[in-house]
Write a protein that holds these residues in place. Structure first.
Motif, PDB file in Angstrom:
ATOM      1  N   ALA A  81      43.211  42.393  43.116  1.00 18.68           N
ATOM      2  CA  ALA A  81      42.813  43.404  42.156  1.00 18.68           C
ATOM      3  C   ALA A  81      42.345  42.859  40.475  1.00 18.68           C
ATOM      4  CB  ALA A  81      43.974  44.253  41.691  1.00 18.68           C
ATOM      5  N   ALA A  82      43.223  41.978  40.522  1.00 19.04           N
ATOM      6  CA  ALA A  82      43.168  41.269  39.023  1.00 19.04           C
ATOM      7  C   ALA A  82      41.586  40.481  38.825  1.00 19.04           C
ATOM      8  CB  ALA A  82      44.080  40.012  38.816  1.00 19.04           C
ATOM      9  N   ALA A  83      41.061  39.926  40.195  1.00 23.18           N
ATOM     10  CA  ALA A  83      39.772  39.381  40.117  1.00 23.18           C
ATOM     11  C   ALA A  83      38.776  40.465  40.161  1.00 23.18           C
ATOM     12  CB  ALA A  83      39.792  38.469  41.581  1.00 23.18           C
ATOM     13  N   ALA A  84      38.999  41.486  40.770  1.00 24.97           N
ATOM     14  CA  ALA A  84      37.927  42.662  40.370  1.00 24.97           C
ATOM     15  C   ALA A  84      37.844  43.145  39.370  1.00 24.97           C
ATOM     16  CB  ALA A  84      38.451  43.718  41.638  1.00 24.97           C
ATOM     17  N   TRP A  85      38.883  43.121  38.518  1.00 25.87           N
ATOM     18  CA  TRP A  85      39.069  43.987  37.001  1.00 25.87           C
ATOM     19  C   TRP A  85      38.207  42.820  36.272  1.00 25.87           C
ATOM     20  CZ3 TRP A  85      38.803  48.596  36.172  1.00 25.87           C
ATOM     21  CH2 TRP A  85      39.789  49.652  36.868  1.00 25.87           C
ATOM     22  N   LEU A 238      40.531  50.278  43.352  1.00 31.31           N
ATOM     23  CA  LEU A 238      40.166  51.184  44.573  1.00 31.31           C
ATOM     24  C   LEU A 238      40.659  52.663  43.801  1.00 31.31           C
ATOM     25  CD1 LEU A 238      40.188  49.453  47.959  1.00 31.31           C
ATOM     26  CD2 LEU A 238      38.248  49.673  46.128  1.00 31.31           C
ATOM     27  N   ILE A 239      41.975  52.739  43.533  1.00 31.26           N
ATOM     28  CA  ILE A 239      42.577  53.847  43.116  1.00 31.26           C
ATOM     29  C   ILE A 239      42.002  54.339  41.914  1.00 31.26           C
ATOM     30  CG2 ILE A 239      44.664  55.128  42.425  1.00 31.26           C
ATOM     31  CD1 ILE A 239      46.262  53.369  44.456  1.00 31.26           C
ATOM     32  N   ALA A 240      41.715  53.489  40.924  1.00 27.85           N
ATOM     33  CA  ALA A 240      40.943  53.934  39.612  1.00 27.85           C
ATOM     34  C   ALA A 240      39.740  54.453  39.814  1.00 27.85           C
ATOM     35  CB  ALA A 240      41.103  52.539  38.644  1.00 27.85           C
ATOM     36  N   GLY A 241      38.958  53.761  40.900  1.00 32.11           N
ATOM     37  CA  GLY A 241      37.697  54.548  41.091  1.00 32.11           C
ATOM     38  C   GLY A 241      37.544  55.543  41.886  1.00 32.11           C
ATOM     39  N   ALA A 242      38.309  55.649  42.647  1.00 34.31           N
ATOM     40  CA  ALA A 242      38.401  56.818  43.670  1.00 34.31           C
ATOM     41  C   ALA A 242      38.633  58.135  42.804  1.00 34.31           C
ATOM     42  CB  ALA A 242      39.679  57.005  44.724  1.00 34.31           C
ATOM     43  N   LEU A 243      39.870  58.118  41.956  1.00 28.10           N
ATOM     44  CA  LEU A 243      40.244  59.175  41.339  1.00 28.10           C
ATOM     45  C   LEU A 243      39.116  59.709  40.009  1.00 28.10           C
ATOM     46  CD1 LEU A 243      44.237  58.548  40.804  1.00 28.10           C
ATOM     47  CD2 LEU A 243      42.763  59.981  42.617  1.00 28.10           C
ATOM     48  N   PRO A 292      32.836  51.087  34.364  1.00 33.00           N
ATOM     49  CA  PRO A 292      33.800  50.128  34.649  1.00 33.00           C
ATOM     50  C   PRO A 292      34.767  50.097  35.629  1.00 33.00           C
ATOM     51  CG  PRO A 292      33.641  50.624  32.215  1.00 33.00           C
ATOM     52  CD  PRO A 292      33.320  51.593  33.027  1.00 33.00           C
ATOM     53  N   LEU A 293      35.128  51.434  36.164  1.00 32.12           N
ATOM     54  CA  LEU A 293      36.298  51.524  36.982  1.00 32.12           C
ATOM     55  C   LEU A 293      35.534  51.347  38.374  1.00 32.12           C
ATOM     56  CD1 LEU A 293      37.447  52.837  34.429  1.00 32.12           C
ATOM     57  CD2 LEU A 293      38.529  54.583  35.934  1.00 32.12           C
ATOM     58  N   LEU A 294      34.169  52.178  38.611  1.00 32.54           N
ATOM     59  CA  LEU A 294      33.473  52.073  39.854  1.00 32.54           C
ATOM     60  C   LEU A 294      32.975  50.740  40.170  1.00 32.54           C
ATOM     61  CD1 LEU A 294      31.409  55.402  40.100  1.00 32.54           C
ATOM     62  CD2 LEU A 294      33.234  54.482  41.528  1.00 32.54           C
ATOM     63  N   ALA A 295      32.482  49.819  39.039  1.00 32.22           N
ATOM     64  CA  ALA A 295      32.122  48.409  39.011  1.00 32.22           C
ATOM     65  C   ALA A 295      33.486  47.581  39.556  1.00 32.22           C
ATOM     66  CB  ALA A 295      31.677  48.023  37.589  1.00 32.22           C
ATOM     67  N   SER A 296      34.896  47.872  39.264  1.00 34.56           N
ATOM     68  CA  SER A 296      35.741  46.973  39.801  1.00 34.56           C
ATOM     69  C   SER A 296      35.900  47.456  40.940  1.00 34.56           C
ATOM     70  CB  SER A 296      36.911  47.410  38.659  1.00 34.56           C
ATOM     71  OG  SER A 296      38.170  46.853  39.242  1.00 34.56           O
ATOM     72  N   ALA A 297      35.998  48.768  41.482  1.00 30.38           N
ATOM     73  CA  ALA A 297      35.816  49.107  43.043  1.00 30.38           C
ATOM     74  C   ALA A 297      35.088  48.449  43.776  1.00 30.38           C
ATOM     75  CB  ALA A 297      35.765  50.647  43.098  1.00 30.38           C
ATOM     76  N   ARG A 298      33.616  48.269  43.200  1.00 29.89           N
ATOM     77  CA  ARG A 298      32.720  47.781  44.068  1.00 29.89           C
ATOM     78  C   ARG A 298      32.975  46.049  44.092  1.00 29.89           C
ATOM     79  NH1 ARG A 298      26.655  48.670  42.227  1.00 29.89           N
ATOM     80  NH2 ARG A 298      27.379  47.514  40.589  1.00 29.89           N
TER      81      ARG A 298
END
Length: 344
Positions: A81-85, A238-243, A292-298
């Motif tokens: 999660a930290a790497a994705a953000w 993924l939770i931030a992006g989905a919601l 940024p939230l969807l970019a992190s999910a991706r």
């Protein structure tokens, strides 16, 4: 004295000079792509340093023994999660004070995180350098003195600053394209005037980039700024992006079941959702706050190395309870119903 090994810099502050600690704390400027991570003293949690990293990135884990973020107690999940953000928000330099208090395992975790993100890493070793572990003792060059440390903090890192997520360029089709001297974009069978209405379906196999050339994206629902802030502080990408998708589309959670990497445009300005049997595959504009939230999910999805899978798949099956719990905590957004609707 500072020693550099690749993109890892160790600042040896044997006298524990307050100047270095103060400079490191003042260097925390996330909007410029530089963060300072302060390790929690005395924490025995295996994922503690990853949690500190998430905190520095502006994320907040839900408290309590039955927290919906309990799955981030796993070391691998927390560091992923930290790497994705870090990747999605353009972090390019991370400074860690009191690094001499870290265990060898946590130092290895930091180095692995740096490898996955390409970020410059600066560690403040505030004791005698003879205690440096072998992985940090090998150096290629040395710099020393306060001016050099200040210059180090001012240097740009190896990757760009926070992505700007520019708006997508509207497709020019039909008469407008002809008058502009371009050939109209080819349309598959069945994509007439009705298909050009916002949110209507097109070829179910096409990704968002191909679809946006033919179909006008439905506008995003407006969300209050305090609600977008609440979504942005969620720790799991993924939770931030989905919601966030549920918030600006009001689609059901089942619509995310088949969302692929190619269903999000490169500039994260548009997302395509898929209904059961592709009977409805609407296209939605992504508001600036959600990019940024969807970019992190991706980024999270790409780091797992499963390009053909659903981006949000991991939070729609075994971990769906965590997603629903977060939806319940965001009472102002009233996402409980869409988050509870999983369609087989």
């Amino acid at each position: 004295m500072a020693v550099v090994y690749g993109e890892v810099t160790i600042v040896v502050d044997e006298q524990d000079d307050l100047f270095y600690t103060r400079a490191a704390l003042q260097a925390h400027r996330p909007a410029e792509g530089r963060i300072t991570v302060q390790p929690t003293p005395g924490s025995s949690s295996p994922a503690a340093l990853a949690h500190d990293m998430l905190y520095a990135l502006g994320k907040r884990l839900a408290p309590g023994p039955n927290s919906p973020d309990v799955w981030l107690d796993s070391v691998n999940a927390a560091w992923l999660a930290a790497a994705a953000w870090g990747i999605a928000t353009g972090v390019r330099h991370v400074v860690v004070p009191r690094a001499h208090l870290l265990t060898l395992r946590r130092i290895d975790q930091l180095l692995a995180w740096r490898e996955s993100t390409g970020t410059q890493l600066t560690l403040l070793w505030q004791k005698a350098p003879r205690g440096l572990p072998p992985t940090l003792a090998r150096v290629e060059r040395r710099i020393s003195g306060r001016p050099q440390f200040e210059a180090l903090l001012a240097e740009p890192g190896p990757i760009p600053a926070r992505p700007s997520f520019p708006p997508a360029i509207p497709a020019i089709t039909g008469a407008a394209a002809t008058s502009a001297g371009q050939s109209p974009a080819p349309q598959p069978h069945g994509t007439g005037a009705a298909a050009m209405r916002p949110g209507r379906r097109t070829n179910p196999c096409a990704g968002a980039l191909a679809t946006v050339q033919l179909v006008q994206a439905a506008p995003a629902i407006e969300i209050a700024s305090e609600d977008t802030t609440s979504l942005a502080t969620l720790a799991h990408p993924l939770i931030a992006g989905a919601l966030s998708v549920l918030a600006f589309t009001r689609a059901g959670l089942g619509s995310l079941r088949f969302t692929r990497d190619l269903d999000i445009t490169g500039d994260v300005s548009t997302i395509k959702l898929h209904g059961v049997g592709h009977r409805s595959c609407p296209l939605y504009a992504v508001p600036a706050w959600a990019r940024p939230l969807l970019a992190s999910a991706r980024a999270h999805h790409r780091l797992t190395g499963r390009p053909g899978d659903s981006v949000f798949g991991p939070v729609l099956v075994a971990e769906a309870r965590h997603l629903r719990a977060h939806a319940g905590r965001l009472s102002r957004l009233d996402l409980t119903r869409p988050a509870g609707m999983l369609v087989p």
